[in-house]
Design a protein around this motif. Structure first.
Motif, PDB file in Angstrom:
ATOM      1  N   GLY A   1      -3.321   2.355  -2.535  1.00  0.00           N
ATOM      2  CA  GLY A   1      -2.642   3.340  -1.690  1.00  0.00           C
ATOM      3  C   GLY A   1      -3.519   3.847  -0.562  1.00  0.00           C
ATOM      4  O   GLY A   1      -3.024   4.206   0.505  1.00  0.00           O
ATOM      5  N   GLY A   2      -4.840   3.842  -0.778  1.00  0.00           N
ATOM      6  CA  GLY A   2      -5.754   4.279   0.254  1.00  0.00           C
ATOM      7  C   GLY A   2      -5.744   3.399   1.491  1.00  0.00           C
ATOM      8  O   GLY A   2      -6.160   3.829   2.578  1.00  0.00           O
TER       9      GLY A   2
ATOM     10  N   VAL B   1      11.943   2.171  -4.450  1.00  0.00           N
ATOM     11  CA  VAL B   1      11.721   1.931  -5.882  1.00  0.00           C
ATOM     12  C   VAL B   1      10.510   2.714  -6.372  1.00  0.00           C
ATOM     13  O   VAL B   1      10.555   3.379  -7.420  1.00  0.00           O
ATOM     14  CB  VAL B   1      11.544   0.421  -6.156  1.00  0.00           C
ATOM     15  CG1 VAL B   1      11.147   0.190  -7.608  1.00  0.00           C
ATOM     16  CG2 VAL B   1      12.828  -0.330  -5.844  1.00  0.00           C
ATOM     17  N   ALA B   2       9.407   2.667  -5.613  1.00  0.00           N
ATOM     18  CA  ALA B   2       8.198   3.399  -6.002  1.00  0.00           C
ATOM     19  C   ALA B   2       8.439   4.903  -6.003  1.00  0.00           C
ATOM     20  O   ALA B   2       7.975   5.618  -6.915  1.00  0.00           O
ATOM     21  CB  ALA B   2       7.054   3.048  -5.058  1.00  0.00           C
ATOM     22  N   SER B   3       9.166   5.400  -4.996  1.00  0.00           N
ATOM     23  CA  SER B   3       9.449   6.835  -4.923  1.00  0.00           C
ATOM     24  C   SER B   3      10.323   7.281  -6.094  1.00  0.00           C
ATOM     25  O   SER B   3      10.090   8.348  -6.681  1.00  0.00           O
ATOM     26  CB  SER B   3      10.140   7.165  -3.597  1.00  0.00           C
ATOM     27  OG  SER B   3       9.311   6.854  -2.502  1.00  0.00           O
TER      28      SER B   3
ATOM     29  N   ALA C   1       0.803  -1.225   0.000  1.00  0.00           N
ATOM     30  CA  ALA C   1       0.000   0.000   0.000  1.00  0.00           C
ATOM     31  C   ALA C   1       0.837   1.278   0.000  1.00  0.00           C
ATOM     32  O   ALA C   1       0.532   2.221  -0.730  1.00  0.00           O
ATOM     33  CB  ALA C   1      -0.962  -0.013   1.196  1.00  0.00           C
ATOM     34  N   SER C   2       1.894   1.327   0.816  1.00  0.00           N
ATOM     35  CA  SER C   2       2.728   2.541   0.879  1.00  0.00           C
ATOM     36  C   SER C   2       3.401   2.868  -0.453  1.00  0.00           C
ATOM     37  O   SER C   2       3.404   4.042  -0.864  1.00  0.00           O
ATOM     38  CB  SER C   2       3.784   2.408   1.977  1.00  0.00           C
ATOM     39  OG  SER C   2       3.184   2.381   3.232  1.00  0.00           O
ATOM     40  N   PRO C   3       4.001   1.891  -1.139  1.00  0.00           N
ATOM     41  CA  PRO C   3       4.559   2.215  -2.460  1.00  0.00           C
ATOM     42  C   PRO C   3       3.516   2.802  -3.413  1.00  0.00           C
ATOM     43  O   PRO C   3       3.809   3.735  -4.164  1.00  0.00           O
ATOM     44  CB  PRO C   3       5.068   0.861  -2.960  1.00  0.00           C
ATOM     45  CG  PRO C   3       5.371   0.097  -1.717  1.00  0.00           C
ATOM     46  CD  PRO C   3       4.320   0.511  -0.739  1.00  0.00           C
TER      47      PRO C   3
END
Length: 311
Positions: free
Chosen positions: A198-199, A171-173, A43-45
């Motif tokens: 992400g929610g 990686v996501a950032s 979820a955070s990524p």
């Protein structure tokens, strides 16, 4: 100020629900760990990708990043010197103590605080990027070198890169910042699932955090490390945000909400992965465990004090 207090109320309410669920074991004994892993790896990524891909690059990699880097590094260095020469601790234990004193919970509590109190998850991104992409890997390599671990024989540059590339949040950032820099946008059918996944990040983080507060008692007399724990906790809750404020305001010229965000980032509690590192190296376990618990419980009230002065 009302908006800030409302944000803190939401945070504490969800933490309280998590504590109650954990106390009653409604979801089973390992639910907190499962929720935490869901939030961190899935979820955070998604949340950070959606948020940072729309953010301006100069906002993420600008003064907020410098404030986080300078204040965290200085706190860590001061603690190492104090631990090594005043408390006479061995270097691996001093390093774990320094991590406890200076490494913030930028994901599990930082993202919810940024969303509900600061109004945007991108405010915590500079701290998160600095810690996960540089600060934490450097400390782990230092622990390898001073602890005599077999992994110290690996190529240090390769080890550094592997630590970063194995972290889904980094990686996501990085992908999000690339999209931002190139002004790229995903098609809506692709972005919508990312948005919904992400929610789940913020409520999952806060509930798992609440569950983790059950059954822990700090300051064991048998550990012989009460002084270390008090110093590390005071550094994290007082010295770190104070330095973040001084650097952000007097060196980087930040004011208003940006200054408030930089100071709040410094006041975040000790990251839970410090305890993971302490367990991995069998050094400073009590210091890490108790500092995580103490700063986690006191951090939100401490942030309320900061909000009263700066907002």
């Amino acid at each position: 100020m009302i908006e800030v207090l409302s944000g803190f109320f939401v945070v504490w309410a969800i933490i309280g629900v998590g504590w109650f669920v954990g106390k009653r074991e409604i979801l089973g004994p390992n639910a907190g760990q499962t929720l935490s892993r869901l939030a961190f790896f899935v979820a955070s990524p998604a949340l950070l990708f959606e948020t940072l891909s729309k953010a301006r690059l100069e906002d993420v990699l600008g003064p907020q990043l410098a404030a986080a880097a300078i204040s965290g590094t200085v706190v860590g260095i001061i603690y190492v010197l104090l631990s090594k020469f005043a408390l006479k601790r061995k270097m691996p234990e001093a390093l774990i103590g320094a991590m406890s004193a200076s490494q913030a919970n930028s994901a599990n509590l930082g993202i919810p605080i940024a969303v509900y109190v600061l109004g945007d998850a991108s405010y915590v991104a500079p701290l998160l990027i600095f810690q996960l992409a540089f600060y934490n890997p450097v400390y782990l390599m230092a622990l390898d070198a001073t602890h005599g671990s077999r992994s110290a024989k690996q190529n240090p540059l390769l080890k550094f890169l592997l630590i970063i590339l194995r972290n889904p949040v980094i990686v996501a950032s990085a992908l999000a910042l690339l999209f931002s820099a190139l002004h790229l946008q995903l098609p809506d059918p692709v972005l919508q699932p990312i948005h919904f996944i992400g929610g789940a990040a913020v409520p999952a983080m806060l509930m798992s955090f609440g569950m983790s507060l059950n059954g822990n008692r700090p300051f064991s007399a048998a550990s012989g490390r009460r002084t270390d724990i008090v110093i590390a906790s005071a550094f994290k809750l007082i010295l770190h945000p104070a330095l973040a404020f001084l650097v952000a305001h007097f060196v980087l010229g930040l004011n208003g909400h940006a200054l408030f965000a930089a100071t709040i980032a410094g006041a975040l509690p000790t990251a839970q992965n410090v305890f993971v590192a302490a367990t991995r190296y069998q050094q400073g376990i009590t210091i890490a465990k108790d500092t995580v618990l103490i700063t986690t419980v006191i951090a939100v009230p401490a942030m309320l004090v900061i909000a009263a002065f700066l907002h």
